[in-house]
Design a protein around this motif. Structure first.
Motif, PDB file in Angstrom:
ATOM      1  N   ALA A  97     -61.894 -32.771 -31.468  1.00 18.01           N
ATOM      2  CA  ALA A  97     -60.891 -33.223 -32.214  1.00 18.01           C
ATOM      3  C   ALA A  97     -61.631 -33.370 -33.863  1.00 18.01           C
ATOM      4  O   ALA A  97     -60.597 -32.977 -34.744  1.00 18.01           O
ATOM      5  N   MET A 113     -54.553 -34.044 -26.798  1.00 21.74           N
ATOM      6  CA  MET A 113     -55.671 -33.424 -27.208  1.00 21.74           C
ATOM      7  C   MET A 113     -55.202 -31.609 -27.043  1.00 21.74           C
ATOM      8  O   MET A 113     -56.022 -30.832 -26.656  1.00 21.74           O
ATOM      9  N   LEU A 139     -55.703 -31.518 -33.390  1.00 18.27           N
ATOM     10  CA  LEU A 139     -55.486 -31.966 -32.070  1.00 18.27           C
ATOM     11  C   LEU A 139     -54.874 -33.140 -32.075  1.00 18.27           C
ATOM     12  O   LEU A 139     -55.304 -34.099 -32.604  1.00 18.27           O
TER      13      LEU A 139
END
Length: 362
Positions: free
Chosen positions: A274, A293, A288
């Motif tokens: 991320a 995610m 993300l």
């Protein structure tokens, strides 16, 4: 309301050439001579950097006014010795960083070798008050997934050693070269947090607790959580937005903890992905989403952050500020986009630096 303080690292540059200059010691001496308030301006690892810290503030208008004042004061002190300051998280022009002469800085240079001589990057650190270490660690555990969104909003380092990196925040790719930097696992308790920190120091790989460079940590000096993921922001208004969102995240996390809601169990590996995604494109592509995610448009992920902290921001009176600030960045661009726009218009990295130096004080 929780108080918030901001630390900003500024780049010292020649006002004509845009090149970084190692004059922090002279600027600090000038500030002292001019009667600058003790503890506001400080030296950093490199002679080309100057740091300032605000007072804790409850009202964001007061915080914004202090950031603007400190930036202008830094520029005034720098101007007295022929340089100026630029809120740039990395130098667009080539630079050979000058490591400070203190014993701590020399230890770091000797211990870490080449990376310690290449890490000239400037960040923005936000301190948010917490009631106890236990509450602070509960906050750290719950804000982890959302920090990459703050990084994307603050992205302000697209250039490195005279080249476009293809990243919006290259600073965040350089910073993890320190062995103690980056995202953390869920700690679960203050006791486990402090045990880990003690073990890291006892390893000898880092010098002391001051070198705990987690994305967010307990401050060793103040009763605060210190969020460290943001690039120094080109505009003071963006720094205030990051502070608004940081306080919202801390308050939301504390409420979730008191309500018995467990933190998300995302792995450090996913958090690194991320962070990479946020660094690569800032707000121009996908991020993300902290809840899943999975990739979604940046505007959707920023909207998810605002929804997540909405109740806390409404209670502090900051919700409209946060919405308008995020909309401004999504429409007008981050600092990285501003820098690339300057280069496209002028064809000169020197003009990028000097243009950003002017905007730093606005």
């Amino acid at each position: 309301m929780r108080t918030v303080g901001v630390e900003e690292e500024l780049l010292l540059v020649d006002p004509e050439t845009g090149e970084p200059v190692a004059l922090s010691a002279a600027v600090l001496a000038r500030a002292t001579h001019d009667g600058a308030e003790k503890g506001v301006f400080e030296k950093e690892l490199y002679g080309q950097m100057l740091e300032f810290a605000t007072h804790p503030q409850a009202e964001m208008a007061d915080l914004g006014a202090e950031i603007v004042r400190c930036r202008r004061e830094a520029a005034r002190h720098a101007g007295g010795i022929g340089c100026t300051v630029a809120a740039l998280a990395s130098s667009p022009l080539p630079v050979s960083p000058s490591v400070g002469k203190g014993s701590r800085y020399q230890w770091m240079a000797e211990q870490y070798g080449l990376p310690a001589h290449e890490q000239l990057v400037c960040g923005c650190h936000v301190h948010v008050a917490v009631d106890s270490d236990e509450e602070g660690v509960a906050v750290l555990d719950r804000i982890r997934p959302w920090l990459s969104v703050l990084a994307a909003l603050s992205a302000n380092s697209p250039f490195w050693q005279g080249r476009d990196t293809a990243y919006a925040s290259y600073r965040s790719r350089v910073w993890p070269r320190w062995p103690s930097a980056g995202p953390t696992e869920v700690f679960g308790s203050a006791e486990r947090y402090h045990r880990l920190v003690a073990d890291m120091v006892a390893s000898g790989v880092i010098l002391d607790e001051g070198m705990i460079y987690f994305d967010a940590r307990l401050s060793r000096t103040y009763p605060t959580v210190e969020i460290r993921v943001a690039d120094v922001c080109l505009h003071a208004s963006t720094a205030v937005l990051i502070a608004v969102l940081a306080r919202g995240l801390v308050e939301t996390a504390a409420r979730d903890w008191r309500a018995g809601r467990a933190p998300a169990d995302h792995s450090v590996s996913l958090l690194r992905l991320a962070a990479w995604r946020a660094a690569r494109s800032g707000l121009t592509e996908e991020l993300l989403h902290p809840a899943t995610m999975r990739r979604l448009p940046a505007e959707t992920v920023v909207g998810g952050l605002l929804e997540h902290v909405g109740d806390a921001l409404a209670d502090s009176g900051d919700l409209d500020h946060a919405r308008s600030g995020c909309a401004r960045l999504l429409d007008g661009g981050t600092g990285a986009q501003v820098q690339r726009g300057l280069l496209e218009r002028t064809g000169s990295l020197r003009e990028v630096v000097t243009g950003c130096a002017r905007q730093t004080q606005e």
